[in-house]
Design an enzyme around this catalytic site. Structure first.
Site, PDB file in Angstrom:
ATOM      1  N   LEU A  24       0.867  -1.175   0.000  1.00 45.46           N
ATOM      2  CA  LEU A  24       0.000   0.000   0.000  1.00 45.46           C
ATOM      3  C   LEU A  24       0.902   1.222   0.000  1.00 45.46           C
ATOM      4  CD1 LEU A  24      -2.650  -0.871   2.776  1.00 45.46           C
ATOM      5  CD2 LEU A  24      -2.970  -1.018   0.299  1.00 45.46           C
ATOM      6  N   ASP A  25       0.456   2.292  -0.653  1.00 44.67           N
ATOM      7  CA  ASP A  25       1.196   3.546  -0.577  1.00 44.67           C
ATOM      8  C   ASP A  25       1.303   3.999   0.872  1.00 44.67           C
ATOM      9  OD1 ASP A  25       1.409   3.593  -3.313  1.00 44.67           O
ATOM     10  OD2 ASP A  25      -0.171   5.080  -3.626  1.00 44.67           O
ATOM     11  N   LYS A  26       2.349   4.722   1.170  1.00 47.43           N
ATOM     12  CA  LYS A  26       2.541   5.245   2.518  1.00 47.43           C
ATOM     13  C   LYS A  26       1.328   6.046   2.978  1.00 47.43           C
ATOM     14  CE  LYS A  26       5.652   8.264   5.168  1.00 47.43           C
ATOM     15  NZ  LYS A  26       6.866   9.111   5.112  1.00 47.43           N
TER      16      LYS A  26
END
Length: 327
Positions: free
Chosen positions: A130-132
């Site tokens: 997942l993106d940060k």
């Protein structure tokens, strides 16, 4: 000289990846050099970089000079909210603002912190990412067999991944499928970016997102987005390309609106300082039993608070918790 015996945690792993893990800090070029030279042996025989290891194999690793150690910040041990765990895998609810792994200027992420918190765990690996800036369901394997099984499901699109996204403006009622190719590139500063391109673009990859309106608000629309492909920044770019960027997106969003949200100027009484993208639903077949597992993560408090201060419009009220359609 090291003589290492392959256990369950390394079963099926490529020799090069096994050595990169064992010889932390040794440059990749040097690891491949000792493999090609025949200095690394499996069961006393030469092996290539792509040789798959089996339980009980003996790997002979020659002495390797490590680079001078550098002072790295300690990784703080941290557990995250658990939604599911057994001996094969675990699923956490990742908070926004936390990277899933270290790298690209980030010293550590979820996986490093979990390993620090669970020193007894022989194997912990990310199944997906997942993106940060994205919160929500993150799947982690506790056995290599589980990792390969789950990753095969992701590649075959046998998983159901649905995200809640609050976008700016009114989303068109009839825009339910986005089938737009994406191209990943580096900008002038060396930062990873993605853009929508024509279907016949030489470097484009077909990307499909299914969109359902969960609730309309004055100036915003809450969407359920189910992805059928897992491209980098797929949802963010697909929605922005349609003219409805995700609220708080600092790469592809409306920067003036983002500043107004963060300062509490756009929505009275609320300072919203993150991207409103949350991995809320995940479905997969259990790697050991084959049972279909479906998990849901509720919206984080800061997202719920923002929605409570928005003015709902007539139409799709109360539908936010229903699953998006799966094609």
């Amino acid at each position: 000289m090291q003589r290492l015996t392959v256990d369950e945690g390394s079963q099926g792993q490529r020799l090069d990846n096994f050595l990169l893990r064992v010889l932390k800090g040794v440059p990749k070029t040097h690891v491949y050099r000792v493999i090609r030279s025949g200095e690394v042996r499996i069961n006393k025989g030469r092996a290539s970089a792509d040789t798959r290891l089996e339980i009980g194999d003996e790997v002979r690793v020659p002495p390797v000079r490590l680079p001078a150690p550098t002072e790295a910040p300690p990784v703080p041990a941290r557990e995250f909210p658990l939604l599911f765990e057994d001996e094969h895998l675990l699923v956490i609810d990742k908070p926004a603002g936390v990277a899933v792994h270290g790298g690209s200027g980030v010293s550590f992420g979820v996986i490093e912190q979990l390993r620090q918190a669970r020193p007894q765990a022989k194997f912990l690996e990310l199944v997906h990412r997942l993106d940060k800036e994205t919160s929500g369901l993150l799947l982690i394997a506790k056995k290599r067999s589980a990792l390969t099984s789950l990753q095969d499901q992701f590649r075959a699109r046998d998983t159901g991944k649905t995200y809640a996204a609050l976008v700016t403006g009114p989303w068109p009622e009839n825009r339910k499928v986005i089938d737009v190719a994406l191209h990943k590139y580096l900008d002038a500063g060396g930062e990873r970016r993605v853009r929508a391109v024509a279907a016949d673009h030489a470097d484009g990859r077909r990307s499909i997102s299914l969109v359902r309106i969960a609730q309309r608000y004055d100036g915003f629309t809450l969407l359920d987005v189910t992805i059928k492909t897992g491209r980098t920044h797929q949802i963010r770019v697909h929605l922005a390309n349609e003219g409805c960027a995700i609220a708080g997106d600092d790469k592809y969003g409306d920067f003036a609106l983002n500043r107004a949200l963060a300062r509490g100027e756009r929505v009275a009484g609320v300072r919203f300082e993150r991207m409103f993208l949350h991995a809320r639903r995940l479905a997969f077949d259990h790697p050991a039993s084959g049972e279909r597992i479906e998990l849901q993560a509720p919206l984080p408090a800061e997202c719920t608070q923002l929605l409570e201060h928005l003015k709902p419009l007539a139409g799709r009220a109360g539908a936010a918790a229903a699953p998006a359609p799966v094609a």
